[in-house]
Scaffold this active site. Structure first.
Site, short mmCIF file in Angstrom:
data_model
loop_
_atom_site.label_atom_id
_atom_site.label_comp_id
_atom_site.label_asym_id
_atom_site.label_seq_id
_atom_site.Cartn_x
_atom_site.Cartn_y
_atom_site.Cartn_z
N ASN A 89 0.88 -1.18 0.00
CA ASN A 89 0.00 0.00 0.00
C ASN A 89 0.91 1.22 0.00
OD1 ASN A 89 -1.77 2.07 0.50
ND2 ASN A 89 -2.33 1.41 2.57
N LYS A 131 0.18 4.25 -0.26
CA LYS A 131 -0.44 5.45 0.32
C LYS A 131 -0.20 6.64 -0.62
CE LYS A 131 0.00 3.25 4.77
NZ LYS A 131 0.12 3.37 6.22
N HIS A 141 -9.24 1.24 5.35
CA HIS A 141 -7.93 1.48 5.97
C HIS A 141 -8.10 2.44 7.15
CE1 HIS A 141 -3.81 2.72 6.62
NE2 HIS A 141 -3.48 1.60 6.02
N GLU A 167 -6.48 4.89 8.07
CA GLU A 167 -6.32 6.32 7.72
C GLU A 167 -7.62 6.87 7.13
OE1 GLU A 167 -2.73 5.67 5.49
OE2 GLU A 167 -1.75 5.14 7.38
N GLU A 170 -4.78 -4.70 10.90
CA GLU A 170 -3.78 -3.65 11.06
C GLU A 170 -4.03 -2.91 12.37
OE1 GLU A 170 -2.09 -2.56 6.86
OE2 GLU A 170 -3.61 -1.13 7.43
N GLY A 185 3.03 2.57 10.70
CA GLY A 185 3.96 3.69 10.49
C GLY A 185 4.71 4.10 11.74
N SER A 221 4.05 -1.85 10.29
CA SER A 221 5.51 -1.88 10.48
C SER A 221 6.13 -3.23 10.14
CB SER A 221 5.87 -1.46 11.91
OG SER A 221 5.45 -0.12 12.14
P1 13P Z 1 3.41 0.60 7.61
O1 13P Z 1 3.90 -0.71 7.01
O2 13P Z 1 4.11 1.79 7.07
O3 13P Z 1 3.37 0.53 9.10
O4 13P Z 1 1.88 0.74 7.13
C1 13P Z 1 1.02 -0.32 7.23
C2 13P Z 1 -0.22 0.00 6.50
O5 13P Z 1 -0.97 0.88 6.89
C3 13P Z 1 -0.52 -0.76 5.28
O6 13P Z 1 -1.81 -0.52 4.84
#
Ligand code: 13P
Length: 250
Positions: free
Chosen positions: A9, A11, A95, A97, A167, A173, A212
């Site tokens: 992903n 983003k 997601h 976010e 997640e 992140g 992560s």
């Molecule tokens: P990170 O791998 O940067 O922690 O993000 C995970 C994520 O949100 C994948 O959708």
């Protein structure tokens, strides 16, 4: 039997130049990945370019979100049929976010999930708890509620053509990965919850872990019995790191 799936992903990252470099690197190393399916989810505007770059490879493509409606006056949204037309097989929905920064509710996420399936896209349904929810001991309640919204709208049969990504929001992140045991516990909960409705569908469901994941911790996470690959953020923007994760899943 369910396989393993690793999806990147991206983003809201990248430029034409950087995604071309990234895809070059992934394509060069993808031959070393066996036993796991690999997908990338670029920002929507780059999907046509990435579709072109993956031609002739087994790399799959996905959108980062999809509109709950099929077409019409929905400024800024992208429909499932548009994603499909440009070669997407998957659409991420829910997601964290989108849920936390853009206010997407469980009910809206369920409608987006349904819209993806209406068009033959495989939704990747993200679920996961906030840090305070984990600390309050309500992780299963939160994840259960997020799953119930989809179960109530679409029924268990919908999970035959879907992926779930667990997640934990506190691991996204932050560099703070869930331990393999913490992740496995929630994955087992998700599978058991769905198995209580339909055992066969639950057994065949791919449940990814996200938060992560990197080359160095992927193998241990993916060796857990209910972790079937990963949804990768930051580490999916570096070809070597992403390939190392894909290899760990194979
Ligand atoms: P990170 O791998 O940067 O922690 O993000 C995970 C994520 O949100 C994948 O959708």
């Amino acid at each position: 039997m369910r396989g393993k799936l690793v999806a990147g992903n991206w983003k809201m990252n990248g430029s034409l130049e950087s995604i071309r470099g990234l895809m070059d690197g992934i394509k060069q190393g993808i031959g070393s990945v066996q036993g796991a399916a690999v997908a990338v989810c670029p920002p929507a505007i780059y999907i046509p370019e990435v579709a072109r770059l993956i031609e002739g490879t087994d790399i799959r493509l996905g959108g980062q979100n999809v509109c709950d409606e099929d077409e019409g006056a929905y400024t800024g949204e992208i429909s499932a049929s548009m994603l499909k037309e440009f070669g997407c097989a998957y659409a991420i929905v829910g997601h964290s976010e989108r849920r936390s920064l853009y206010g997407e509710s469980d009910a809206l996420v369920a409608k987006r999930f349904a819209a993806a399936r209406r068009c033959g896209l495989i939704p990747i349904l993200c679920v996961g708890e906030l840090l305070e929810e984990r600390e309050q001991g309500i992780t299963e309640q939160v994840v259960g509620r997020q799953l119930d919204a989809v179960l109530e709208l679409e029924g268990i049969a919908a999970f035959a053509d879907a992926v779930v990504a667990y997640e934990p929001v506190w691991a996204i992140g932050t560099g703070k990965t869930a331990t393999p045991e913490q992740a496995q516990d929630v994955h087992a909960f998700i599978r058991a919850k769905l198995a209580a409705v339909d055992r066969g569908i639950a057994e065949n469901l791919i449940i990814q872990y996200g938060g992560s994941v990197k080359g160095a911790n992927a193998a241990e996470l993916f060796s857990q019995p209910d972790i079937d690959g990963g949804l990768i953020g930051g580490a999916s923007l570096k070809a070597d790191e992403f390939l190392a994760i894909c290899q760990a899943a194979g």
